[in-house]
Design an enzyme around this catalytic site. Sequence first.
Site, PDB file in Angstrom:
ATOM      1  N   LYS A   1     -52.468 104.589   2.215  1.00 13.12           N
ATOM      2  CA  LYS A   1     -52.054 105.940   1.847  1.00 13.12           C
ATOM      3  C   LYS A   1     -50.838 106.419   2.634  1.00 13.12           C
ATOM      4  CE  LYS A   1     -56.253 107.523  -0.350  1.00 13.12           C
ATOM      5  NZ  LYS A   1     -57.189 106.377  -0.232  1.00 13.12           N
TER       6      LYS A   1
HETATM    7  C1  LIG Z   1     -57.858 105.791  -1.249  1.00 12.01           C
HETATM    8  C2  LIG Z   1     -58.306 104.393  -1.065  1.00 12.01           C
HETATM    9  C3  LIG Z   1     -58.589 103.582  -2.168  1.00 12.01           C
HETATM   10  C4  LIG Z   1     -58.524 104.093  -3.580  1.00 12.01           C
HETATM   11  O1  LIG Z   1     -57.224 104.377  -3.969  1.00 12.01           O
HETATM   12  P1  LIG Z   1     -56.930 105.153  -5.320  1.00 12.01           P
HETATM   13  O2  LIG Z   1     -55.464 105.288  -5.347  1.00 12.01           O
HETATM   14  O3  LIG Z   1     -57.641 106.455  -5.224  1.00 12.01           O
HETATM   15  O4  LIG Z   1     -57.456 104.342  -6.405  1.00 12.01           O
HETATM   16  C5  LIG Z   1     -58.938 102.263  -1.926  1.00 12.01           C
HETATM   17  N1  LIG Z   1     -59.034 101.760  -0.681  1.00 12.01           N
HETATM   18  C6  LIG Z   1     -58.785 102.528   0.404  1.00 12.01           C
HETATM   19  C7  LIG Z   1     -58.944 101.928   1.743  1.00 12.01           C
HETATM   20  C8  LIG Z   1     -58.389 103.858   0.250  1.00 12.01           C
HETATM   21  O5  LIG Z   1     -58.149 104.600   1.327  1.00 12.01           O
END
Ligand SMILES: *Cc1c(COP(=O)(O)O)cnc(C)c1O
Length: 463
Positions: A109
């Site tokens: 993220k």
């Molecule tokens: C947020 C997250 C996801 C999911 O991502 P999306 O974009 O919501 O599908 C998967 N793995 C981790 C470690 C995350 O932090």
Amino acid sequence: MLFHSTRGNDSGKDFATVLMQGLADDGGLFMPDHWPQVDLEEIKSKTSFIDVAKCIVPLFTASSFSYAETIKIVEDTWHDFEHSDLVGIQTFDDVSILELFHGPTAAFKDFGLQLAAAFFNEVLESENKTAIVLGATSGDTGPAAIDACKGYKRIKSFIMLPNGNMSEVQRRQMSVIDADNVFALRINGTFDDCQDLVKHAFRQRDFLNPDQYLLAVNSINWTRIVGQICYYFYAFNRLHSKGDLNFSVPTGNFGNVFACYSAHQMGLPINKISVAVNNNDILHRFFSENDYSKQTVQETISPSMDISVASNFERLVYDFFLDRDASECAKLFNQFPVQAIKLDEDVWKRKNELFSSSKVNDEHTQKLIQETYAAHDYVLDPHTAIAMDEALKKSNENMHYIVLSTAHPAKFPKVYEELDINIPSTPKALMGLYDQTEKLHTFDAQYDQIVNFINQNNPEVNV
Ligand SMILES: *Cc1c(COP(=O)(O)O)cnc(C)c1O
């Protein structure tokens, strides 16, 4: 390039407006008016992630920022990554792991949120305004949002987290931050309660100072998607010799998968996108049974994917299944979740051109972690392990799979204690979390209490 809503009643918006607004006025999600095309030969010739990103980001920002302004932001933005080229790649046989966890919060993220925060700040500077960032998190969004915004004095962040299934590492990442413009609010309730409070706050807006922006950092923010599109092109830059690309993406809110699909629409030669979920399987039920219906959230060992609906999925329905028919899309999503979504059979079958899906429960996730560790001496985080399942089944001599590794395993130490696996190294980003005192503000799930707290910490100031 301008942007419009998936539900047809908000259009002609420039990049900066879409960035600051988040959700469209009609409740839909913003989409680019067309898909810009990328010159793949140029991408192949680049020698770093940043140079690849410089080919992508300006394609979306031109309505608000000059090319030179955008390039400067791309060059300056991504910070505190432990990997010299931001993204790591490991290849085992016919599977490559795209490591996206080398940033300051050890999850992918950071890519989207650091870019969004930098553009937030750019707009605030140019308009001489301030902003409140308000968000709810069940895992990695909160730490990444807090980290991305904490250096910008014009932004105050209030992030709500539930008193529930979140790893202690994730919680501490939000509660030990030493910055006076960041607040972690623990809510006696569930993630859904937190989200309801955020939604209510966005309707009321009664705590904002005059001229202050209220910013959303949830995964529907278009700029986050842009930041994520970059690493799919980077994967091509590094791995194109292996033929057409196949990606397996662990997903919850469908943001990361939608970024992958966007890259495909922009000309990236992708053969298959595997949508990988845990027991919270709304997406798998859609792709395997044409049933997109909301169920209650189940707690799993991959908590960042514990969701009941996948917000970004609306974008795919609009663009891929409905050929951008906004009125059809509005019909479906205005009634959801009260009415489940089921597409016409022949429309739904289009998925076979590009998508497959899989669902992996906790027990099988653990097994995949153990097997990969035994075979390659490599520790997958639980989210990544879920995406490994399809990749292992489908990859072979003619079919190379790229698995998106979305978090570092050290964020989820309990999982490995149980499996008796030693995590080989802790990223710098996570060291020292246990030595610092937590600063958490605890509240019941009551709007008035939250607003009081925000008011106390949001004096009107000249910046
Ligand atoms: C947020 C997250 C996801 C999911 O991502 P999306 O974009 O919501 O599908 C998967 N793995 C981790 C470690 C995350 O932090």
